[in-house]
Each structure stands twice: as C-alpha cells, then as structure tokens.
Write a protein that holds these residues in place. Structure first.
Motif, mmCIF file in Angstrom:
data_model
loop_
_atom_site.group_PDB
_atom_site.id
_atom_site.type_symbol
_atom_site.label_atom_id
_atom_site.label_comp_id
_atom_site.label_asym_id
_atom_site.label_seq_id
_atom_site.Cartn_x
_atom_site.Cartn_y
_atom_site.Cartn_z
ATOM 1 N N LEU A 259 -66.486 136.697 -11.984
ATOM 2 C CA LEU A 259 -66.610 135.548 -11.088
ATOM 3 C C LEU A 259 -65.754 134.389 -11.589
ATOM 4 O O LEU A 259 -65.860 133.987 -12.739
ATOM 5 C CB LEU A 259 -68.077 135.128 -10.985
ATOM 6 N N TRP A 260 -64.876 133.867 -10.727
ATOM 7 C CA TRP A 260 -63.971 132.756 -10.993
ATOM 8 C C TRP A 260 -62.915 133.070 -12.048
ATOM 9 O O TRP A 260 -62.247 132.147 -12.528
ATOM 10 C CB TRP A 260 -64.729 131.490 -11.416
ATOM 11 N N LEU A 263 -59.410 131.815 -11.075
ATOM 12 C CA LEU A 263 -59.054 130.418 -11.318
ATOM 13 C C LEU A 263 -58.593 130.210 -12.763
ATOM 14 O O LEU A 263 -57.615 129.489 -13.015
ATOM 15 C CB LEU A 263 -60.243 129.508 -10.998
ATOM 16 N N ASP A 264 -59.297 130.836 -13.700
ATOM 17 C CA ASP A 264 -58.861 130.752 -15.102
ATOM 18 C C ASP A 264 -57.484 131.382 -15.290
ATOM 19 O O ASP A 264 -56.665 130.881 -16.073
ATOM 20 C CB ASP A 264 -59.871 131.430 -16.020
#
Length: 377
Positions: A259-260, A263-264
């Motif tokens: 999850l996410w 973005l990282d």
C-alpha cells in the motif's frame, strides 16, 4: 590549484551530491539517538545490524523504484505497482498454502513462477494500454491500481493467508553468503538493468522515446515496443518485490501489502534526479533515493515521532531534499549567479538603426527616385 578548484566545483554541481549529504545526515541523526547504530556484527554466519536492516527492508522499494525509473524516463508513470505487489504475494502464498508439503522446493518454485508470470502480464497490459491504445499513462495504470487491489482481495478471499515454508522464507527473510537474500536479488537485478540500459542501446531508446516519442518513431525506433517492454519490466520488478514482502512476513494481505509503495517509488526516483518529463534517468540516483526513504522511515521510528505525524514528517524531509536539488532554489537562498554554459552561443549584436538623414537611404532615397522618374519622362 585551478584543477583542484575545477574538480571541487564539478563535485558541488553533481546531481547526487545533495541526496548523498541528506543520507549521511540521516545516518548521523540515527547515531545520536540509537546506540551502536553503525555496528555490524556476525552472528551464526550472518551479518546483523541497523545498516543491514535498512538494506533488507529497503530492498522491495529499490526494486519497485528501478522499474518506475524506466517508466518515468519514457515520460509515463505507473500507479499500479502497489496492486501488482499485492497480487504477486497473494498468488504465491495461495499456491503454497494448497501444497501438501509447503517445504517442497518444486511446489514453491512453481508458485513463484506463476506469480511472476502474472506480474509480467499485468505490466504488459499497462504497456498495451499506453502504447497501442493511446491511453494516458496515469489513467491506464490507475485502472489497474484500483482493479488490482480488488483482485488481490479476491485471491485472498479478504483474509490474511499465512504459510510456513522455509524455501519461500529465503526470498525475503533468508540469508545467503552472510547477506540477506533480498539484498543479493537487488544487486543482481540492478546490475542487469544497468548493463541493459547503459551498455546496450536500450537506454538510448528509452531516453529518445521520453524526449520525443514521435520523433523517435520517425527516426526508426519502435517506440511502442519500447513502451511495452518498459512497463512489463516495471511489472516484473513489482512482482519480485511482492514476493519479498510476503516472504518476509510469511503471509499475504491483499488489502495492505504494497500500500502506497508507488508513492515512495516515485519520490525515490525524483530524489535520484530522474526527470518527470522523461528523456533522462539515473539508476544510481534511484537506488540512493530509495535508501533515503528507507533510512528516513527508520529514523522516524528511532527518534520517537508520533505515528499520526509520520507522513507529515516524511513529506517535510522529502520536500527539503527536492528543494536542495533545485539550482534555482539554491541561487535564491545561497546567492550566486547561474553558470554560463561553455557551449552556449553568444547573443547576436543589435541591428544598426536606420539613418533616414543619410543620402541614399530612407526618405532621401525615395525623393531621389521620384526626381529621376520625372526627368526620364
């Protein structure tokens, strides 16, 4: 003396200088708050320590960021890598959980192979949507980002699948040659990617497509094929990262796995100096950016930042890194003039003003022509 100054000036202008300084600063901050942070010990034939943990836990992010780097270099973006991470881990754990002997090497390898094939297909699907159909990359990958997360939950039936498989545990949580096996996977895949993009023509094709896809097509480059290959590779990197994450915890969670992470990965690519507009990329910068993100996460836990402010603290540090990388920001804050490129042409001199009083030019010339015309008549 001048050569030393020139080398120092070139070093200060290097695109990886500020990310490297930020990484060193984060490590120094951890040394202050954590005793023996830089200590690496050998236990039972394995290397242990905080630095080893940063590399081990940052390995999945490095893999995803490598694939994201090539996608962004073509002028695109892939928001679906987190869903591909969840799907790959869910498929592998589901297959292993159905085995009569979860420690059977053949069964584990078949589960890993199935997960990687599905990851390749999902990456190729993104490439077809972008290259063949012409959908914008952010829309094409957003479709799989939403649908893929639901597919991962269907595979796990909304539950967390737990397994107990020693061969599968090796992928993300095991050791080999005294190092975590995940670090060795990252080293091998990074070296292979660097060879394919810097020693062969593939990197030049990727940068050409990112610079101007239509011009590269007219020059003979199969831009559609390059896009499909790049998105497929990104899917493969996300699939391997999904195997490493699920292997490390011996379970698969279709809702929260990966999850996410997209973005990282994007932040790591930007910190590393790759242009979001496409046309150029830096693999070494991406690896450095991913290490900064993982070290920052470790720093947040070590200094006791409240969990509800973790994302805000993380965004603040990343913003500072990006600002320090901006030459315009550094000129405004630290002063100095922008250096003139040695190969830039000098501006042309201004055109001379027209002198209307000089004979033979302007209004005087018009009167002379009119007088000669009347005399000839």
């Amino acid at each position: 003396m001048s050569s030393v100054l020139n080398r120092a000036g070139a070093l200060t202008r290097h695109r990886l200088l500020w990310p490297a300084l930020i990484l060193i600063a984060l490590l120094a901050l951890n040394v202050v708050f954590t005793r023996n942070f830089l200590t690496v010990q050998m236990r039972d034939g394995h290397l242990y320590g905080s630095l080893i943990d940063i590399l081990r836990f940052g390995a999945p992010l490095i893999l995803v960021a490598l694939g994201m780097t090539l996608v962004i270099a073509t002028g695109g973006i892939d928001l679906s890598v987190g869903s591909v991470v969840a799907i790959a881990g869910a498929l592998a754990c589901l297959q292993i959980s159905d085995l009569s002997d979860q420690n059977a090497v053949g069964g584990v390898l078949s589960a890993i192979g199935l997960a990687l094939v599905v990851a390749l297909v999902l990456g190729a699907w993104n490439g077809v949507l972008v290259a063949a159909i012409g959908i914008q990359p952010i829309i094409a990958t957003l479709i799989l980002m939403v649908a893929g997360r639901g597919l991962a939950q269907l595979i796990t039936d909304g539950q967390i699948i737990t397994i107990n498989s020693a061969p599968y545990k090796l992928v993300g949580g095991g050791y080999w040659l005294t190092l975590p096996f995940g670090i060795l996977i990252v080293i091998a895949l990074t070296a292979l990617t660097a060879f394919l993009t810097r020693r062969l023509a593939l990197g030049m094709f990727i940068e050409a497509v990112g610079g101007n896809a239509e011009a590269s097509r007219l020059s003979g480059i199969r831009s559609r094929s390059v896009l499909i290959v790049v998105y497929t590779f990104c899917g493969l990197c996300a699939g391997i990262a999904g195997l490493m994450i699920s292997s490390n915890v011996s379970s698969a969670d279709g809702n929260y796995a990966g999850l996410w992470i997209e973005l990282d990965a994007i932040l790591a690519v930007v910190i590393g100096g790759t242009s979001l507009a496409g046309g150029r990329f830096s693999l070494s910068g991406t690896v450095l950016g991913a290490l900064i993100i993982q070290t920052l996460t470790t720093t947040i836990y070590s200094i006791g930042v409240p969990p509800e402010t973790t994302l805000l603290f993380k965004a603040l540090v990343v913003t500072i890194v990006c600002l320090l990388q901006s030459p315009a920001f550094r000129r405004r804050v630290f002063g100095g003039r922008a250096p003139r490129r040695s190969g830039s042409p000098t501006p042309p001199p201004p055109a001379p003003r027209e002198d209307t009083d000089r004979p033979g030019t302007g209004a005087a010339a018009d009167e002379q022509v009119q007088e000669e015309t009347v005399r000839n008549r």
